[in-house]
Design a protein around this motif. Structure first.
Motif, mmCIF file in Angstrom:
data_model
loop_
_atom_site.group_PDB
_atom_site.id
_atom_site.type_symbol
_atom_site.label_atom_id
_atom_site.label_comp_id
_atom_site.label_asym_id
_atom_site.label_seq_id
_atom_site.Cartn_x
_atom_site.Cartn_y
_atom_site.Cartn_z
ATOM 1 N N THR A 130 3.528 -13.072 0.701
ATOM 2 C CA THR A 130 2.372 -12.394 0.124
ATOM 3 C C THR A 130 1.176 -12.744 1.003
ATOM 4 N N HIS A 181 9.861 -12.354 -5.146
ATOM 5 C CA HIS A 181 10.001 -11.202 -4.255
ATOM 6 C C HIS A 181 11.114 -11.417 -3.237
ATOM 7 N N TYR A 188 2.275 -1.801 -3.090
ATOM 8 C CA TYR A 188 1.688 -2.563 -1.983
ATOM 9 C C TYR A 188 1.995 -1.902 -0.659
ATOM 10 N N HIS A 212 -3.610 -7.310 -1.456
ATOM 11 C CA HIS A 212 -2.509 -8.042 -0.816
ATOM 12 C C HIS A 212 -1.562 -7.093 -0.097
ATOM 13 N N THR A 213 -1.011 -7.562 1.024
ATOM 14 C CA THR A 213 0.123 -6.879 1.647
ATOM 15 C C THR A 213 1.355 -7.763 1.470
ATOM 16 N N ARG A 214 2.535 -7.136 1.622
ATOM 17 C CA ARG A 214 3.792 -7.881 1.485
ATOM 18 C C ARG A 214 4.593 -7.767 2.775
ATOM 19 N N CYS A 216 8.058 -8.639 4.698
ATOM 20 C CA CYS A 216 9.444 -9.014 4.415
ATOM 21 C C CYS A 216 10.196 -9.302 5.710
ATOM 22 N N THR A 227 3.774 -2.537 2.400
ATOM 23 C CA THR A 227 4.854 -3.480 2.677
ATOM 24 C C THR A 227 5.393 -3.258 4.076
ATOM 25 N N SER A 283 6.783 -15.837 -1.766
ATOM 26 C CA SER A 283 7.029 -15.547 -3.172
ATOM 27 C C SER A 283 8.531 -15.600 -3.424
ATOM 28 N N GLN A 317 10.066 -13.201 1.614
ATOM 29 C CA GLN A 317 8.883 -12.363 1.474
ATOM 30 C C GLN A 317 7.612 -13.193 1.457
ATOM 31 N N TYR A 334 7.685 -4.671 -7.754
ATOM 32 C CA TYR A 334 7.699 -5.659 -6.673
ATOM 33 C C TYR A 334 6.972 -5.182 -5.414
ATOM 34 N N PHE A 335 7.251 -3.936 -4.970
ATOM 35 C CA PHE A 335 6.744 -3.515 -3.663
ATOM 36 C C PHE A 335 6.034 -2.158 -3.640
#
Lengths: 327, 327
Positions: free
Chosen positions: B172, B155, B227, B196-198, B200, B229, B152, B170, B223-224
């Motif tokens: 997704t 992100h 989630y 969804h997980t994020r 980074c 993350t 993304s 990042q 943004y986070f």
């Protein structure tokens, strides 16, 4: 309300009837049958059943006639005939005869200022659409179509014609390793046997030679000889209890490359998992009946396929709603 | 030959250029840029590069101008502006502003007898089409859209704005258990965190407080914060070596029921697995540029979306060939 007629009241006709119930802008106006109309009990209350031969007397009561016949003998004559009196739609699925069917239906529809849609369902139909979209987006690539797991009516019929067989059902099953290979982007080359297996559930007649039945099935040309086929003998009770459904489905996958030197891979996959083949096909037909009605209202006539139908015609929403909520 | 112009020569512009090379009925006629034209080195030989501000002087050399700008600030002004002089197409992807963008582009295109297509790509674009087709076929059902695994840009930009961060990327990632639940047909209800997980990958500046960076990222609203993350600290070399690509993809799944009492379940699934997001988007844009050219040749003007485009317009084959080979 869009007034729908159904020609033929078998599994597909009933699937269409169920789909109409889910669409608030449509109503079932009449069912036509070659059987005695009094013998038919519809699911929908208050809908007249007429003899197929009297259909044209009811043309003014119907906006779109959905023809729920078989592709082998019904549709090649029915669709051009009824296109004289109605806007029509069918699910003609003998791929190699589509050009001829199109020409016959197109001539009848154009001459009588009707719109006609042919080959609407999931293959041909939604699978065809996905083959087209994917091949236009990734011109350098390869298409794969897998069918199943699902019941093939043609192969089940073939089993039942084998000497000593009382009843039977055949499932077409995609080979998992073949699916994996396609999804990896390696663009594999397959022979028939690599992509699908055929699973048969057979009820033998009393005293029949099971070894011979198995041999006759496995070596049957066109139907089974080119596949890895398994034959399972079961009782009529087991067949009824465990194999009464008509599930189907499948996968359309395009694997292609982009980049100045084709350095990047892409996989586009479309799949269906259907509990009821005729009900799903009926649902596709009903959505396209909406499109047929709208396209005719805008003045279009002649024979169309799913390729000719802008997606917006299928949707009961206004274009503003579609852009706001679906785009 | 359809003469294509490209406005903007970043990742998306280059993706479009590569896609044109794969389509034998098209040629790249010119590239327009806000940079110094002499600084641009195209992949295609012999194609002129002009200043963006001079674009309208070259209107006669271009059949369709593909605008490869960003949705935040470029396209809202560029697409209506260039629709005055060209048939245009863009990949505007700020879903909530589509109605406004449509209205602006539609007015400019209609007034000047051009066709304009907006929001062409994969989401919006191919994913939208699949949401529409599937919801029309199965009106009683539920839609799910999953994105990823993919990069993304928004992100990644957000990470790079965090204090102490030198660079970052990042991903997704769809939650596998959520995908499985949807495919089972159980029509689950999800909150944001469930789907969804994020992930980074962060390069910290020398001496930066890594614990604080991680905290700042994980608690960043919109943004986070909603989630699960994960933050992984890596070196700039690792980032370049292992995270240089721009992959993306995702899943559109509709789970619905048919039958008189909704007794049968159906799953329609469309998925993309893309090595290069901009090259795939460029490939979709080029296919729709063909459609735009043909639709304008038939007299259509004004703003269109993928919903308005009959699939046949995308395909270089004749309709006879499509019916014989793709249907």
């Amino acid at each position: 309300m869009i007034r729908i007629g159904i020609m033929g009241y078998g599994n597909l006709g009933k699937g269409i009837e169920c789909a109409i119930k889910q669409n608030g802008d449509m109503k079932l106006a009449a069912v036509f049958t070659r059987r005695n109309p009094e013998d038919l009990k519809l699911l929908t209350e208050g809908v007249p059943v007429y003899k197929a031969e009297d259909a044209k007397d009811h043309a003014k009561e119907i906006d779109v006639l959905i023809i729920a016949g078989g592709s082998a003998t019904d549709l090649p004559t029915q669709t051009p005939e009824y296109a004289k009196y109605f806007n029509v739609i069918d699910s003609f699925d003998t791929h190699k005869n589509i050009p001829t069917h199109f020409a016959n239906v197109n001539a009848a529809a154009k001459e009588n200022n009707h719109i006609a849609m042919i080959s609407v369902g999931w293959d041909p139909g939604m699978f065809s659409l996905n083959r087209l979209y994917a091949s236009c987006i990734l011109p350098e690539g390869k298409d794969y179509t897998f069918w199943g797991k699902g019941v093939s009516q043609g192969h089940s019929d073939a089993i039942r014609r084998v000497e000593g067989v009382a009843n039977g059902k055949q499932y077409t099953v995609p080979v998992p390793e073949a699916l994996d290979a396609v999804r990896s982007g390696s663009n594999p080359e397959f022979i028939t046997r690599d992509m699908h297996t055929r699973e048969c559930y057979v009820v033998a007649k009393d005293g029949a030679d099971k070894a011979k039945i198995e041999e006759d099935i496995k070596t049957m040309p066109n139907y089974f000889a080119d596949y890895n086929t398994t034959v399972n003998f079961i009782s009529e009770e087991e067949l009824k209890a465990n194999h009464a459904g008509i599930p189907h489905g499948g996968f359309v996958i395009r694997s292609g490359n982009t980049g100045w030197n084709g350095e990047n891979k892409h996989i586009i996959e479309y799949s269906l998992k259907l509990d009821s083949n005729p009900e799903f096909t009926g649902s596709v037909l009903v959505a396209y009946a909406r499109a047929a009605h709208r396209m005719r209202s805008e003045g279009m006539v002649g024979c169309k396929t799913v390729f000719d139908v802008a997606p917006a015609y299928l949707c009961p929403m206004s274009k503003e709603e579609m852009r706001a909520h679906l785009l």
